[in-house]
Design an enzyme around this catalytic site. Sequence first.
Site, PDB file in Angstrom:
ATOM      1  N   HIS A  93     -30.585  -0.391 -23.556  1.00 41.69           N
ATOM      2  CA  HIS A  93     -31.195  -1.458 -23.411  1.00 41.69           C
ATOM      3  C   HIS A  93     -30.472  -2.230 -22.519  1.00 41.69           C
ATOM      4  O   HIS A  93     -31.017  -3.020 -21.585  1.00 41.69           O
ATOM      5  CB  HIS A  93     -31.509  -2.136 -24.778  1.00 41.69           C
ATOM      6  CG  HIS A  93     -32.158  -1.144 -25.959  1.00 41.69           C
ATOM      7  ND1 HIS A  93     -31.607  -1.127 -27.060  1.00 41.69           N
ATOM      8  CD2 HIS A  93     -33.465  -0.927 -25.872  1.00 41.69           C
ATOM      9  CE1 HIS A  93     -32.521  -0.578 -27.927  1.00 41.69           C
ATOM     10  NE2 HIS A  93     -33.315   0.034 -27.016  1.00 41.69           N
TER      11      HIS A  93
ATOM     12  N   HIS B 118     -38.847  11.743 -28.750  1.00 42.94           N
ATOM     13  CA  HIS B 118     -38.133  11.353 -29.975  1.00 42.94           C
ATOM     14  C   HIS B 118     -37.902  12.405 -30.868  1.00 42.94           C
ATOM     15  O   HIS B 118     -37.192  12.611 -31.959  1.00 42.94           O
ATOM     16  CB  HIS B 118     -39.072  10.492 -30.705  1.00 42.94           C
ATOM     17  CG  HIS B 118     -39.042   9.023 -30.116  1.00 42.94           C
ATOM     18  ND1 HIS B 118     -39.993   8.791 -29.449  1.00 42.94           N
ATOM     19  CD2 HIS B 118     -38.199   7.893 -30.288  1.00 42.94           C
ATOM     20  CE1 HIS B 118     -39.879   7.430 -28.882  1.00 42.94           C
ATOM     21  NE2 HIS B 118     -38.955   6.936 -29.422  1.00 42.94           N
TER      22      HIS B 118
HETATM   23  N1  MSP Z   1     -41.180  -2.211 -26.010  1.00 40.53           N
HETATM   24  C1  MSP Z   1     -41.361  -1.108 -25.088  1.00 40.53           C
HETATM   25  C2  MSP Z   1     -41.466  -1.636 -23.848  1.00 40.53           C
HETATM   26  C3  MSP Z   1     -42.769  -2.727 -23.517  1.00 40.53           C
HETATM   27  S1  MSP Z   1     -42.515  -3.441 -21.844  1.00 40.53           S
HETATM   28  C4  MSP Z   1     -43.867  -4.185 -21.806  1.00 40.53           C
HETATM   29  C5  MSP Z   1     -40.239  -0.419 -25.197  1.00 40.53           C
HETATM   30  N2  MSP Z   1     -39.122  -0.741 -25.873  1.00 40.53           N
HETATM   31  S2  MSP Z   1     -37.859   0.038 -26.122  1.00 40.53           S
HETATM   32  O1  MSP Z   1     -36.817  -0.940 -26.692  1.00 40.53           O
HETATM   33  O2  MSP Z   1     -37.849   1.198 -26.663  1.00 40.53           O
HETATM   34  O3  MSP Z   1     -37.212   0.263 -24.770  1.00 40.53           O
HETATM   35  C6  MSP Z   1     -36.904  -0.664 -23.719  1.00 40.53           C
HETATM   36  C7  MSP Z   1     -36.337  -0.151 -22.549  1.00 40.53           C
HETATM   37  O4  MSP Z   1     -34.904   0.379 -22.935  1.00 40.53           O
HETATM   38  C8  MSP Z   1     -36.735   1.145 -21.826  1.00 40.53           C
HETATM   39  O5  MSP Z   1     -36.905   0.669 -20.425  1.00 40.53           O
HETATM   40  C9  MSP Z   1     -36.165   2.183 -22.162  1.00 40.53           C
HETATM   41  O6  MSP Z   1     -36.113   2.952 -21.206  1.00 40.53           O
HETATM   42  C10 MSP Z   1     -34.714   1.624 -22.171  1.00 40.53           C
HETATM   43  N3  MSP Z   1     -34.088   2.302 -22.853  1.00 40.53           N
HETATM   44  C11 MSP Z   1     -34.029   2.643 -24.295  1.00 40.53           C
HETATM   45  N4  MSP Z   1     -33.115   3.654 -24.404  1.00 40.53           N
HETATM   46  C12 MSP Z   1     -32.337   4.230 -23.439  1.00 40.53           C
HETATM   47  C13 MSP Z   1     -31.383   4.874 -22.722  1.00 40.53           C
HETATM   48  N5  MSP Z   1     -30.875   5.607 -23.700  1.00 40.53           N
HETATM   49  N6  MSP Z   1     -31.075   4.975 -21.589  1.00 40.53           N
HETATM   50  C14 MSP Z   1     -31.497   4.093 -20.871  1.00 40.53           C
HETATM   51  N7  MSP Z   1     -32.443   3.136 -20.857  1.00 40.53           N
HETATM   52  C15 MSP Z   1     -32.914   3.201 -22.235  1.00 40.53           C
HETATM   53  O7  MSP Z   1     -40.199   0.802 -24.647  1.00 40.53           O
END
Ligand code: MSP
Length: 527
Positions: free
Chosen positions: A21, A153
Amino acid sequence: MADFYVTTPIYYVNDAPHIGHSYTTVAGDVLTRWHRQRGESVWYLTGVDEHGTKVQRAAESGAVTPQAWVDRLVETAWKPVLATIDAANDDFIRTTEPRHKERVQHFWEVVRDNGYVYEADYEGPYCVGCEEFKLAGDLVEAEDGGAPLCPVHGRPVEMLKEQNWFFRLSAFTDALIEHYERDPDAVQPASAYNEVMSFLRGGLVDISMSRSSVSWGIGLPWDERQVVYVWFDALLNYITAIGYGAAPDSDEGRFFADTWPAQVQLVGKDILRFHAVYWPAMLMAAGLELPRCVFAHGWLLVGGEKMSKTRLTGIAPSQIIDVFGSDAFRYYFMRAIQFGQDGSFSWEDMSARYTSELANGLGNLASRATAMVQRYRSGVLPESGPATAAEDALHAMLSVVTAEADQAMGALDFAAGISAVRRFVDAVNLYVTEQEPWVLAKEPANAERLDTVLYTVCESLRAIAVLYNAVMPRAMSALWDQLGAAVALGPIADQRIADVSRWGQLPPGTSVSKGAILFPRIEESTE
Ligand code: MSP
C-alpha cells in the site's frame, strides 16, 4: 484550484497497511513533490475504502461494529502511516464521511435519471478479497475440484444470487474504445493499455451497482433495502473529495470545476479494470470528464506472489523504516523497481543499495564536503576562482541530468529519474577524488584552487538536494540546512527544477555546518 491532481486508490481498512500500500502512496508523493517543484499547484489525495463485505466480515471477526472497526484502524494505523512514510497529501478521504455519502447518492441519482440504471437479478461468482463480481474467464480451477479460485487471492470465490440494480456498462463499450484510440496515453504503461483494449474489444456486460445481501455501505437513495456496491461507492471518492455535487457557485463547487479531471490516477495492476473501464464509464454516464491518465504499477512480490495480508506475507512499512529511515524506504522502492513492473523486496538488496548508494555515495559526499569547508575555511563557503575543464564538465553534466530527470519523473519513470541524479552524485564524488582538496590544502599557493573545488562541491550538493528532494525530503532538507542554503536561498521545497542547473546560487560567505550523518551505517543484527 489545482493544475495537477494526483490520486492513489483508497485502501481497504480490513487490516493495517503493508508496504504494498505504501508503495502506491510513496509514488504519488514523489510525483506530487516533483510537480510542486516544477511550480505547478498540485492536489494530492489519498484515503480509505471503508465499506463492503470484506470490512464488514473483519469487524465481525473482531466482534465490533464496522464503524468501530474502521474508526480504530484509520486512527491507529492508516493515518499514522502517512507520517511514517512522509506523505505530503492535501486531503484524506474516508468513505464513511457525510461529504462522500451524500455525493455518492447524488451521483447515482444523476446516472439513474440519465437512464443507465435498471433492476435485475445477478447470479455468479464473487471474490470478497477483490470485492468483485468475477467473469468465468477471470478464475482458475481448484485442484480439489471445489469452487474455482480467484487468481489474485488464491481463495475460492463465493456464488452469489441476488436481486439488485444494474449499471448499463455495455452502453459504453464503443465510446471507451474510441476514447482510448484517440488518447493512448490515457492508460499507461503500454502493457496496461493493451490489456484494457483487449478487454473492451471483447465487449462489456452490465454489472450490479448495488448489493442486497450486504448492509455495511451507502444506502441507495431510491431503494432502502440495498447499498451501493462497494466499488461504485469507492471510485467516486476521486470526485466527492474535491467537491463534486457541491453548489457550482460555492468554494467547493468551484474547486471541483477547476481541479477535475485528475492528471494522474495511480493504481495497482490488480485494480486496472475498475479504473480504466468501469470508472470512465461511470463518468461518461454522469456527463463528467475522464481522467487524463490512469497509471498501473506492478506488485511487490514475496516468493513470486503478490504480497498481501490474506497470504500472510505483508511487511509493515515501519519494520523497514525503523531500520533504514523513511528516505531510504522511499528511495529504494522508487529506484529498485521499474514503476509499472513487478518487483521483489529483499532485506539483502535493500541493505546493499543503502550502503553503496546512500551511505557511501551521497552521504559520504555530503559529509566530506561539509567537513572540508569546516576544516579548511572555518565553515564559511569560499568564493570560487576561475573554472577549469573539470568544473565546466560538471556544470554541463548538471544541465543534462536535470533535463533527463525532469523528463523521466514527468513520465513516472522514477527509476530513470533517480538514476540520472545518481550519475551526477558519482561524478561529483569522482571530481573530489581527482582534485584531491586535501593535497591542495597543504600548499598555501593553491588556496584559490582549493576555494574553487570546495565551492564546486557545495554548489553541486545544492543542486543534488533540490533534485532528490521529492524522493528523500527529510534527508535533503537536513542537507539543505547543512549547506546553509535554507538561510541563503529559502525553503528547499520552494526551489524550482527549472532553476536547478543555474550555477552559482549558493552565495560565498554562507555558513556550512557539519550536521548529523545523513545515512548512518546500519549495525548488523547479531541475532
Ligand atoms: N479499496 C480498493 C481500491 C479502491 S480505489 C477506488 C483496493 N484496496 S487495497 O487496499 O486492496 O489495494 C489498494 C492498492 O494497494 C492497490 O493499488 C493495490 O494494487 C495496492 N497493493 C496492495 N498490495 C500490493 C502489493 N503487494 N504490491 C503493490 N501494490 C499493492 O483495492
